[in-house]
Design a protein around this motif. Structure first.
Motif, PDB file in Angstrom:
ATOM      1  N   UNK A 128      10.903  -3.861  53.923  1.00  0.00           N
ATOM      2  CA  UNK A 128      12.322  -2.512  54.877  1.00  0.00           C
ATOM      3  C   UNK A 128      12.632  -1.319  54.281  1.00  0.00           C
ATOM      4  N   UNK A 129      12.444  -0.289  55.038  1.00  0.00           N
ATOM      5  CA  UNK A 129      12.973   0.806  54.292  1.00  0.00           C
ATOM      6  C   UNK A 129      14.304   1.494  55.248  1.00  0.00           C
ATOM      7  N   UNK A 130      15.450   1.245  54.522  1.00  0.00           N
ATOM      8  CA  UNK A 130      17.045   1.375  55.564  1.00  0.00           C
ATOM      9  C   UNK A 130      17.204   2.883  55.707  1.00  0.00           C
ATOM     10  N   UNK A 156      18.019   5.547  50.897  1.00  0.00           N
ATOM     11  CA  UNK A 156      17.901   4.895  51.294  1.00  0.00           C
ATOM     12  C   UNK A 156      17.395   3.849  50.826  1.00  0.00           C
ATOM     13  N   UNK A 157      17.835   2.388  50.835  1.00  0.00           N
ATOM     14  CA  UNK A 157      17.953   1.390  50.942  1.00  0.00           C
ATOM     15  C   UNK A 157      16.072   0.774  51.021  1.00  0.00           C
ATOM     16  N   UNK A 217      20.291  37.012  51.664  1.00  0.00           N
ATOM     17  CA  UNK A 217      20.938  36.516  49.788  1.00  0.00           C
ATOM     18  C   UNK A 217      21.126  35.243  50.463  1.00  0.00           C
ATOM     19  N   UNK A 218      21.147  34.115  48.752  1.00  0.00           N
ATOM     20  CA  UNK A 218      21.097  32.508  49.519  1.00  0.00           C
ATOM     21  C   UNK A 218      20.721  31.835  48.314  1.00  0.00           C
ATOM     22  N   UNK A 219      21.963  30.473  47.349  1.00  0.00           N
ATOM     23  CA  UNK A 219      22.392  30.316  46.322  1.00  0.00           C
ATOM     24  C   UNK A 219      22.136  28.370  47.674  1.00  0.00           C
ATOM     25  N   UNK A 220      21.350  27.610  46.822  1.00  0.00           N
ATOM     26  CA  UNK A 220      21.550  26.841  46.992  1.00  0.00           C
ATOM     27  C   UNK A 220      21.120  25.496  45.789  1.00  0.00           C
ATOM     28  N   UNK A 221      21.249  24.197  46.179  1.00  0.00           N
ATOM     29  CA  UNK A 221      21.121  23.575  45.405  1.00  0.00           C
ATOM     30  C   UNK A 221      21.222  22.156  45.967  1.00  0.00           C
ATOM     31  N   UNK A 222      19.724  21.085  44.787  1.00  0.00           N
ATOM     32  CA  UNK A 222      19.600  19.958  45.528  1.00  0.00           C
ATOM     33  C   UNK A 222      20.130  18.780  43.724  1.00  0.00           C
ATOM     34  N   UNK A 223      19.340  17.686  44.605  1.00  0.00           N
ATOM     35  CA  UNK A 223      19.860  16.460  43.474  1.00  0.00           C
ATOM     36  C   UNK A 223      19.231  15.607  43.832  1.00  0.00           C
ATOM     37  N   UNK A 224      18.669  15.050  43.272  1.00  0.00           N
ATOM     38  CA  UNK A 224      17.476  13.024  43.908  1.00  0.00           C
ATOM     39  C   UNK A 224      17.713  11.993  42.747  1.00  0.00           C
ATOM     40  N   UNK A 225      18.460  11.542  43.163  1.00  0.00           N
ATOM     41  CA  UNK A 225      18.155  10.167  41.762  1.00  0.00           C
ATOM     42  C   UNK A 225      17.421   9.158  42.706  1.00  0.00           C
ATOM     43  N   UNK A 226      17.437   7.795  41.632  1.00  0.00           N
ATOM     44  CA  UNK A 226      17.132   7.218  42.109  1.00  0.00           C
ATOM     45  C   UNK A 226      17.566   5.626  41.143  1.00  0.00           C
ATOM     46  N   UNK A 227      18.103   4.533  41.728  1.00  0.00           N
ATOM     47  CA  UNK A 227      18.828   3.454  41.055  1.00  0.00           C
ATOM     48  C   UNK A 227      18.746   2.175  41.867  1.00  0.00           C
ATOM     49  N   UNK A 228      20.097   1.701  42.147  1.00  0.00           N
ATOM     50  CA  UNK A 228      20.388   0.533  43.294  1.00  0.00           C
ATOM     51  C   UNK A 228      21.280   0.209  43.310  1.00  0.00           C
ATOM     52  N   UNK A 253      23.751  -3.785  46.451  1.00  0.00           N
ATOM     53  CA  UNK A 253      24.124  -4.526  47.065  1.00  0.00           C
ATOM     54  C   UNK A 253      22.241  -5.400  46.230  1.00  0.00           C
ATOM     55  N   UNK A 254      21.340  -5.122  45.136  1.00  0.00           N
ATOM     56  CA  UNK A 254      20.393  -5.639  45.120  1.00  0.00           C
ATOM     57  C   UNK A 254      19.480  -4.934  45.762  1.00  0.00           C
ATOM     58  N   UNK A 255      19.709  -3.773  46.051  1.00  0.00           N
ATOM     59  CA  UNK A 255      17.927  -2.839  46.817  1.00  0.00           C
ATOM     60  C   UNK A 255      18.161  -1.935  46.344  1.00  0.00           C
ATOM     61  N   UNK A 256      16.912  -1.620  45.722  1.00  0.00           N
ATOM     62  CA  UNK A 256      16.372  -0.431  45.237  1.00  0.00           C
ATOM     63  C   UNK A 256      17.103   0.800  46.088  1.00  0.00           C
ATOM     64  N   UNK A 257      17.100   2.194  45.703  1.00  0.00           N
ATOM     65  CA  UNK A 257      18.464   3.208  46.251  1.00  0.00           C
ATOM     66  C   UNK A 257      17.344   4.387  45.614  1.00  0.00           C
ATOM     67  N   UNK A 258      16.969   5.071  46.566  1.00  0.00           N
ATOM     68  CA  UNK A 258      17.145   6.982  46.249  1.00  0.00           C
ATOM     69  C   UNK A 258      17.583   7.813  47.464  1.00  0.00           C
TER      70      UNK A 258
END
Length: 733
Positions: free
Chosen positions: A385-387, A375-376, A311-322, A324-329
């Motif tokens: 680059x991707x960090x 990720x930046x 039996x399990x319960x799980x949740x996930x969340x993801x978003x994009x934004x910015x 330090x002047x870099x786009x993020x995920x």
């Protein structure tokens, strides 16, 4: 309008010119798709998957005509970090005949799924010259939740995928080797991440029936719910199999999922429940069948089998934004799992007397944890680059894990029983840089730490075992990609990884069966791997990859659940070659063909030889499917397993064989379709798996031929199931 096929096969608009995303999509590569309108060349950015997933407004763009990209496990040019990674889509799974749920993993090139006991037990897995047993060196997650179990009653890394519902799978992302910073424990040969769909194209009910008491019912539906999407599925199945002792397998399964957006920009909450009970026919001595003591599908002992739940319960969340002047995920997920197993087995028959050698392995635990990463995308000043920075946490609270002597599933003696608390933490980082249009690198580092506490609860010779153990490792990862040069890329990868040992082996002082002293083993065992490969599109619609790889393990230590001890096997070295092909033939036809060759050897001879038992040196598969969206659809798959050494000298080997599975389907209309599965199409009389070891039959016991308490060494086998026919009907709403 340019469209891409997402993992669920639906057309999504792909907008390339959103100003807030334009800075991300600086890194561009060229990839020839399977089909292009008017022969147009499709321009794909490194982050096109992200763009396609974002709910951006429609913008004025130049109309190129409709272009359909059929995502495949090889369509990775300009995206992949190695030649041996890929993605499997629902299209490749839809028309694939399956005997067992875990066989969806056979879409990973070179991976073999078999069984040596009842179908309620975790399968056997083989990949890259490894007998992975029940999952010891291949890690799998479902909806972000780990499937491999640490310090398990039956074996380290136990990976039971029988709770999987193949019709709900939205895709499988797989990687080979130890080169990805996201992969930690049990990933020496690779990893697979399995996700479920968030919304179904249509709601449906599947009904199935077949030989040997096979019955299956599955109902699945999804619907909008106040701006969210609700998905629910319920499955029930039963099967007796071809065994003289009916399997009486009963499975119940349920999934509830609430989601918003996509896997790259949204969230989901998922609840899963699974239970199973079964009677097992274990592997048996070949001589017992040859002498007529039992039939080909007979059993030595009654009442083997078990029951399990998850039996399990799980949740996930993801978003994009910015930032330090870099786009993020950003992505994050959490989970909690309630797991249990009671497994009754008699693998050695009657060595210990007329009551048989049955034992019970019991496991009760709660697993909880999660992971987060960001990720930046650093822009043109830093070579686009991707960090990546991330962390993982897993906690196993094992209330009771034990080994018991039993007669007809009734406990007669406690060999050992323990309580275990085990915590694994990890931090990782990676930097991926496209220095030039034809040169990109990935540099990664991962730090893992495992801490375990073992408390003995029972067993006459077990009470001195226990204590604490810990281990840590820093694992660097390196990757180099040259290309694309036209439709071809070259890859080189190197990395370190590890697999963990059972915590009971790391705190052991005495053998729990006889009290003799034993030496504790390390909690973590280091692995090192490297590979070089090429990926190319030889012709339109044909994607091909070729990989040369090698792997070294400091130790093949394995926890033997049947004995309650860790068995030392020594250091080993493996190398091999993999060739994988994915071909869109047009008019609804699709072909994939894979060949894998490997060589596995101990560095120092063991038991008079250096062969690693059950390391399959050759596997091959060929699958053809057809579905043009008309009335007829189907698939045919052939699989080959080469002969492998059963013991260290290599004098005793298994018998190689081909087998084939067939699926045919007919759509009466949009609401009703029928299917026919013929498993083991040509009725091959072969063995799912073979071992070499000691056992004793009842007749041998009565004849006094089992002296010495070790049984008679010989070939042990679990026969391949004979030709089996199953009929299915789907009603869509």
């Amino acid at each position: 309008m340019l469209t891409e096929r997402d993992s669920q096969g639906t057309g999504l608009p792909a907008y390339c010119c959103a100003p807030e995303i334009g800075r991300i999509a600086k890194r561009e590569y060229f990839m020839k798709p399977h089909h292009t309108a008017g022969g147009a060349r499709l321009r794909i950015t490194r982050w096109s998957w992200l763009l396609a997933a974002l709910p951006l407004p429609a913008l004025a763009v130049e109309t190129l005509g409709e272009v359909t990209v059929q995502a495949s496990k090889q369509a990775q040019i300009g995206i992949a970090d190695s030649a041996s990674e890929g993605t499997v889509t629902t299209t490749q799974l839809a028309n694939r005949p399956l005997l067992r749920p875990a066989e969806v993993l056979e879409t990973v090139p070179g991976l073999i799924v078999t069984q040596h006991s009842g179908d309620g037990k975790a399968n056997q897995y083989f990949l890259r010259g490894f007998n992975l047993d029940h999952g010891s060196d291949f890690t799998t997650t479902v909806l972000g939740m780990p499937v491999n179990m640490v310090s398990h009653a039956h074996g380290q890394g136990y990976m039971d995928l029988n709770f999987l519902i193949p019709e709900l799978v939205s895709g499988i992302q797989y990687r080979k080797g130890v080169y990805a910073v996201e992969d930690g424990d049990f990933s020496a040969t690779g990893s697979a991440r399995i996700d479920y769909q968030r919304a179904l194209p249509v709601s449906f009910v599947d009904l199935g029936a077949g030989q040997n008491g096979y019955r299956r019912a599955l109902g699945a539906a999804s619907t909008p719910l106040g701006g969210l999407t609700f998905l629910g599925a319920v499955e029930a199945s039963s099967n007796n199999g071809p065994w003289e002792q009916p399997e009486h397998l009963g499975r119940t399964n349920a999934v509830l999922r609430l989601s918003s957006g996509t896997a790259n920009n949204g969230f989901s909450l998922s609840a899963l429940a699974y239970e199973a009970r079964w009677t097992a026919t274990e592997h048996v001595p070949e001589r017992a069948i040859a002498s007529g003591e039992i039939g080909r599908y007979g059993a030595l002992s009654p009442r083997d089998g078990g029951r399990t739940h998850r039996y399990s319960l799980s949740g996930d969340w993801a978003t994009t934004g910015s930032q330090f002047g870099a786009e993020t995920a950003t992505k994050a997920s959490v989970y909690v799992i309630d797991y249990g197993l009671n497994l009754f087995s008699s693998p050695s028959g009657f060595i210990n007397g007329p009551q048989g050698d049955q034992h019970e392995q019991a496991d009760r635990r709660t697993v909880w944890g999660g992971q987060a990463s960001r990720s930046w995308f650093l822009g043109p000043r830093l070579f686009d680059s991707e960090l990546i920075l991330g962390g993982q946490l897993r906690r196993d609270d094992i209330g009771s894990v034990g080994l018991y002597d039993t007669v007809l599933r009734q406990r007669t003696n406690t060999v050992r029983e323990d309580r275990i608390r085990q915590t694994a933490t990890a931090l990782y980082s990676a930097l991926k840089t496209p220095w030039l249009p034809w040169l990109r690198t990935s540099l990664g580092i991962r730090y893992d730490r495992i801490q375990a506490e073992v408390t003995p609860l029972g067993g006459a010779f077990n009470m001195d075992n226990g204590g604490t153990a810990s281990g840590s490792q820093t694992s660097p990862k390196l990757g180099l990609v040259l290309g694309p040069f036209g439709n071809t890329e070259f890859y080189a990868n190197w990395g370190r990884g590890f697999h963990s040992n059972d915590a009971r082996g790391a705190t052991a002082r005495t053998n729990p069966k006889d009290g003799m002293p034993v030496e504790a083993v390390p909690l973590m065992v280091r692995t090192r791997g490297s590979e070089a490969g090429v990926r190319t599109s030889l012709l339109p619609g044909w994607q091909s990859s070729l990989t040369l790889w090698q792997m070294e393990l400091d130790s093949e230590l394995v926890f033997i659940g049947d004995e309650g001890v860790t068995e030392p096997k020594g250091a080993s070295r493996r190398h091999g070659l993999e060739w994988s092909n994915d071909v869109a033939l047009g008019k609804g036809f699709h072909l994939d063909a894979d060949l894998a060759l490997s060589r596995a050897r101990f560095k120092t001879p063991v038991n008079g030889g250096d062969r690693v038992p059950n390391a399959i040196p050759r596997t091959a598969s060929l699958a053809v499917s057809y579905d043009e969206g008309g009335r007829w659809f189907g698939g045919l798959r052939l699989r080959y397993l080469g002969a492998y050494a059963l013991e260290e000298t290599g004098q005793e080997k298994s018998t190689p064989f081909w087998m084939a599975n067939l699926k045919l389907g007919y759509r009466l209309d949009r609401q009703l379709q029928f299917s026919l599965d013929v498993l083991n199409l040509f009725g091959r009389k072969a063995n799912d798996i073979e071992y070499w070891g000691g056992a004793c039959t009842r007749n041998e016991l009565n004849a006094g031929a089992c002296g010495g308490g070790n049984g008679i060494d010989g070939r042990l086998l679990h026969p391949l199931e004979p030709r089996t026919v199953r009929l299915g009907m789907r009603i869509s709403f």
